[in-house]
Design a protein around this motif. Structure first.
Motif, PDB file in Angstrom:
ATOM      1  N   TYR A 217     104.678  14.115 -43.640  1.00  0.00           N
ATOM      2  CA  TYR A 217     104.412  14.749 -42.579  1.00  0.00           C
ATOM      3  C   TYR A 217     105.507  16.023 -42.655  1.00  0.00           C
ATOM      4  O   TYR A 217     106.478  15.975 -43.300  1.00  0.00           O
ATOM      5  CB  TYR A 217     105.066  13.927 -41.411  1.00  0.00           C
TER       6      TYR A 217
ATOM      7  N   TYR B 289     107.582  12.156 -30.423  1.00  0.00           N
ATOM      8  CA  TYR B 289     105.817  11.995 -30.546  1.00  0.00           C
ATOM      9  C   TYR B 289     105.788  10.542 -30.806  1.00  0.00           C
ATOM     10  O   TYR B 289     106.099   9.912 -31.993  1.00  0.00           O
ATOM     11  CB  TYR B 289     105.236  12.766 -31.570  1.00  0.00           C
TER      12      TYR B 289
ATOM     13  N   VAL C 105     103.846   7.535 -32.676  1.00  0.00           N
ATOM     14  CA  VAL C 105     102.769   7.409 -33.857  1.00  0.00           C
ATOM     15  C   VAL C 105     101.833   6.211 -33.713  1.00  0.00           C
ATOM     16  O   VAL C 105     102.247   5.173 -33.596  1.00  0.00           O
ATOM     17  CB  VAL C 105     103.823   7.287 -35.157  1.00  0.00           C
TER      18      VAL C 105
ATOM     19  N   LEU D 236      99.372  11.520 -33.651  1.00  0.00           N
ATOM     20  CA  LEU D 236     100.510  11.630 -32.894  1.00  0.00           C
ATOM     21  C   LEU D 236     100.038  11.572 -31.509  1.00  0.00           C
ATOM     22  O   LEU D 236      98.936  11.851 -31.304  1.00  0.00           O
ATOM     23  CB  LEU D 236     101.014  12.813 -33.246  1.00  0.00           C
TER      24      LEU D 236
END
Length: 332
Positions: A172, A236, A238, A244
């Motif tokens: 990410y 966010y 997951v 997200l």
């Protein structure tokens, strides 16, 4: 040895006097290279009352993206962005070049041309973001350098900034425009948060005005991302497929009058964020409470957990490198 001590005592007594041992002065503790602001009582369990901020090195252009490497007994890597190099700092104080140059083309002095965030991939390779090249690269153990990712939907990435690996091997990362060679070089229509799957599929998961530091919660159920332009830290959820959910505001720093903005961040094993922001490193509880701030003499831009026990917080701050020992270990 016993005979020598006995003779010495008799000799002093025969002279009609005694010799008192001179007191040995305790060494003065090194002055702290900064201050610590305690806001919430929970902070005291994380940072000891006698904690000292140490300056380890200085004289760089602008330091960023630290990462602890366990090889060879352990050492720290960090970026000097305008210096266009990745620097190695060893516990004995030695400073050397790990990679110089990062960007091999021509550029104007002072531009943010080099690397930024640094991480270690699941195979133990050093992985780093590149501003002017608009890509993420890796260096294998044999020194071989290769590209991890450099484009999305047929266009070059903006200037990848910071990165974190999920336990499933997915990478990410954030991709703001801060290090673009010029505004005309921007080929993406947004500043994004991305996921690169182990199989090589790149997906833009979300957009921010100024995405920057990024890190997972210990259980990987939340991805935290700093937005340097809105002065906010966002959380966010997951999803199971790696995407997200809708972002939630964790903390807003826009009201601060101190210099600096939300930038790099890491998470400890208890789920607290150690996030660079106005004035220093903000320690933020998972519920968004600002517990306290660690303030080196220079405002930090990023942090990393280091040493074998991961209880040392290393801080890259403007032209210097700092550290502080704390009571909690870093996550992973």
């Amino acid at each position: 040895m016993r005979m020598w001590v006995l003779v010495g005592v008799v000799s002093m007594a025969a002279c009609g006097g005694s010799v008192e041992p001179e007191p040995v002065a305790e060494p003065e503790p090194a002055p702290s290279a900064g201050t610590i602001e305690r806001i919430d009582p929970a902070f005291d369990a994380l940072v000891p009352a006698d904690a000292v901020i140490e300056e380890l090195a200085g004289g760089f252009g602008f330091t960023e993206g630290p990462a602890w490497i366990d090889d060879e007994g352990g050492f720290l890597l960090f970026s000097d962005i305008p210096g266009n190099r990745i620097i190695r700092w060893d516990p004995d104080g030695a400073v050397s070049d790990f990679l110089n140059p990062v960007y091999e083309g021509e550029y104007e002095a002072g531009r943010i041309v080099g690397s930024n965030g640094i991480a270690v991939d699941p195979d133990g390779n050093v992985v780093f973001t590149e501003h002017f090249n608009g890509r993420i690269s890796r260096i294998a153990a044999d020194g071989t350098r290769s590209v991890v990712v450099d484009s999305f939907d047929g266009g070059r990435l903006n200037s990848p900034n910071d990165l974190d690996y999920h336990s499933d091997g997915s990478l990410y990362f954030t991709d703001p425009p801060y290090g673009l060679p010029s505004p005309e070089a921007q080929e993406q229509d947004a500043n994004g948060i991305y996921r690169l799957s182990p199989g090589g599929e790149l997906v833009r998961l979300a957009e921010q005005t100024g995405p920057n530091g990024i890190a997972f919660s210990p259980d990987e159920s939340v991805l935290y991302v700093a937005d340097s332009r809105t002065q906010e830290w966002m959380a966010y959820p997951v999803n199971e497929d790696g995407t997200l959910g809708e972002a939630e505001l964790l903390l807003d720093a826009s009201g601060s009058e101190e210099s600096g903005a939300p930038d790099g961040l890491k998470v400890d094993e208890q789920g607290n964020l150690w996030a660079t922001g106005p004035g220093g490193v903000w320690v933020i509880a998972p519920d968004g409470r600002h517990l306290g701030t660690i303030k080196p003499d220079l405002v930090p831009a990023n942090v990393a957990w280091g040493d074998a026990d991961r209880r040392t917080l290393y801080m890259t701050a403007r032209t210097g490198l700092y550290r502080i020992r704390v009571n909690v270990a870093g996550d992973r």
